[in-house]
Design an enzyme around this catalytic site. Structure first.
Site, PDB file in Angstrom:
ATOM      1  N   ASN A 208      27.548 -27.202  81.911  1.00  0.00           N
ATOM      2  CA  ASN A 208      26.392 -27.484  81.059  1.00  0.00           C
ATOM      3  C   ASN A 208      26.792 -28.504  80.003  1.00  0.00           C
ATOM      4  O   ASN A 208      27.910 -29.008  80.017  1.00  0.00           O
ATOM      5  CB  ASN A 208      25.865 -26.188  80.427  1.00  0.00           C
ATOM      6  N   ASP A 276      25.775 -19.241  84.022  1.00  0.00           N
ATOM      7  CA  ASP A 276      25.179 -17.999  84.530  1.00  0.00           C
ATOM      8  C   ASP A 276      25.603 -17.698  85.959  1.00  0.00           C
ATOM      9  O   ASP A 276      25.642 -16.539  86.371  1.00  0.00           O
ATOM     10  CB  ASP A 276      23.652 -18.083  84.456  1.00  0.00           C
ATOM     11  N   LEU A 306      29.212 -11.179  76.952  1.00  0.00           N
ATOM     12  CA  LEU A 306      28.643 -10.622  75.721  1.00  0.00           C
ATOM     13  C   LEU A 306      28.239  -9.165  75.924  1.00  0.00           C
ATOM     14  O   LEU A 306      28.567  -8.298  75.110  1.00  0.00           O
ATOM     15  CB  LEU A 306      27.444 -11.461  75.275  1.00  0.00           C
ATOM     16  N   LYS A 337      17.102 -10.667  73.690  1.00  0.00           N
ATOM     17  CA  LYS A 337      18.482 -10.755  74.187  1.00  0.00           C
ATOM     18  C   LYS A 337      19.398  -9.846  73.385  1.00  0.00           C
ATOM     19  O   LYS A 337      20.267  -9.169  73.957  1.00  0.00           O
ATOM     20  CB  LYS A 337      18.965 -12.205  74.120  1.00  0.00           C
TER      21      LYS A 337
END
Length: 397
Positions: A208, A276, A306, A337
């Protein structure tokens, strides 16, 4: 905290030098010993006599003064103090420090010292915002120099903006923190940063646009407050900060392993932009472009680092901070989230292309906690990091 501490005070040549007189007085009131050094330009704003009278000691000015060298050589002078303070730190002094110049007593002391250095910038607003000064500031931060200010306000030149020297009570507080090692001394904080690279074959990968700049600044700010920082970074565009334990990884799985292998942390900040997905059928040799058609890539989900740490039943950090890079409904998506992952805080930002935040030098974030959403003004990534580090210090003290 300041009783019997030795402060080497370098007074630069700026109108704000008059504040150094009050600074000397306040430091001595709290029991500190102040050894003053004045640059040649500094003598245009304060006199050696006034500085000597307030500090009750000799004022040092000349690098090649034979008497001074016989009594206390400049190398010894640079190492006899508990902390070196440069106030005011002019644009010229900052440039010389960043470039490693040593053409007078002050800059020679700064280059020769093995002690922590705190600078208090002061200059015209245009000088402060000039790209050269900002480059020098970045270099000094990377070198571990402590910084307080500048403030924003009216200046002697008649202009208004950032560049005004910090007030004496704020300088005293920064000196106190610098001498104590900072409010996070003795605390271990884990920071992840940068993108991850997920291989397609030995020469291609999925990634990314993250530069790793924000995570790097956070690690630097936490280390500046005295924390023992473990910095797990993917292949970032920016170099890692000085003074932290750097662990370099490539993939999400490697990052998870590094996080799990790290010693127990008091807090963890997950600023990395972890991919991801990874390619489940990544090639072991370069995939060739031929007439058989496009290669079929099969994707699989990467581990959720996380959530894994947030939901640990043993050894969970006291504070877990995640990041949410969003392009739509930023606060709503980030709030969801936080609840879904189980972390304590989420730092949310809008990374839509028009914001210029992804890969840029600034950030505009919203801090989401159990108490709600707190929007922060757009500012440099270093300022975001400093503010977040300060909040972390308050939360785990």
């Amino acid at each position: 905290m300041l009783a019997n501490k030795h402060i080497l005070l370098i007074i630069g040549g700026g109108i704000a030098a008059f504040k150094s007189l009050d600074l000397i007085r306040r430091l001595r009131e709290q029991g500190a010993h102040v050894t003053p050094v004045i640059t040649q330009a500094g003598t245009a704003f304060v006199t050696p006599l006034s500085v000597s009278a307030l500090s009750a000691t000799k004022v040092y000015q000349d690098l090649f003064d034979l008497t001074d060298e016989a009594e206390m050589g400049h190398i010894e002078l640079s190492r006899a103090a508990d902390l070196i303070v440069v106030a005011p730190a002019t644009a010229d002094l900052m440039a010389k420090m960043a470039g490693g110049q040593a053409d007078d007593l002050a800059t020679t002391l700064l280059l020769a010292t093995d002690k922590r250095v705190l600078i208090v910038p002061s200059m015209n607003v245009r000088m402060w915002t000039h790209p050269a000064t900002q480059r020098n500031l970045k270099t000094l931060k990377q070198d571990g120099i402590l910084i307080v200010g500048p403030d924003e306000g009216d200046m002697a030149c008649g202009e208004y903006g950032p560049g005004r020297m910090a007030e004496v009570p704020d300088i005293i507080a920064a000196i106190d923190a610098g001498l104590s090692g900072g409010p996070l001394k003795g605390r271990h904080i884990l920071v992840t940063s940068g993108p991850t690279h997920e291989p397609i074959d030995p020469v291609r990968y999925i990634a990314n646009r993250s530069s790793g700049a924000q995570g790097t600044e956070i690690a630097r700010a936490l280390a500046g407050l005295g924390a023992d920082v473990t910095f797990v970074t993917g292949p970032a565009d920016v170099p890692p900060p000085q003074g932290v334990n750097v662990i370099k990884v490539e993939t999400a799985q490697q990052m998870l392993s590094a996080v799990q292998n790290a010693a127990h942390a008091d807090a963890a900040v997950f600023a990395a932009a972890v991919a991801d997905w990874h390619v489940a059928n990544a090639g072991t040799s370069k995939i060739k472009k031929d007439k058989t058609g496009l290669p079929e890539l099969h994707f699989a989900e990467n581990p959720d680092i996380l959530a894994t740490v947030s939901q640990m039943t043993q050894g969970r950090p006291d504070l877990v901070v995640g990041f949410a890079a969003e392009t739509d409904d930023v606060v709503a998506n980030a709030t969801a989230k936080r609840a879904r992952k189980g972390c304590d805080w989420i730092v949310a930002n809008d990374v839509s292309p028009e914001t210029g935040i992804m890969g840029g030098s600034e950030n505009a974030v919203t801090l989401i906690t159990a108490g709600g959403a707190e929007e922060w003004a757009r500012m440099g990534k270093d300022a975001v990091a400093a503010k977040l580090a300060s909040r972390i210090a308050e939360a785990i003290k």
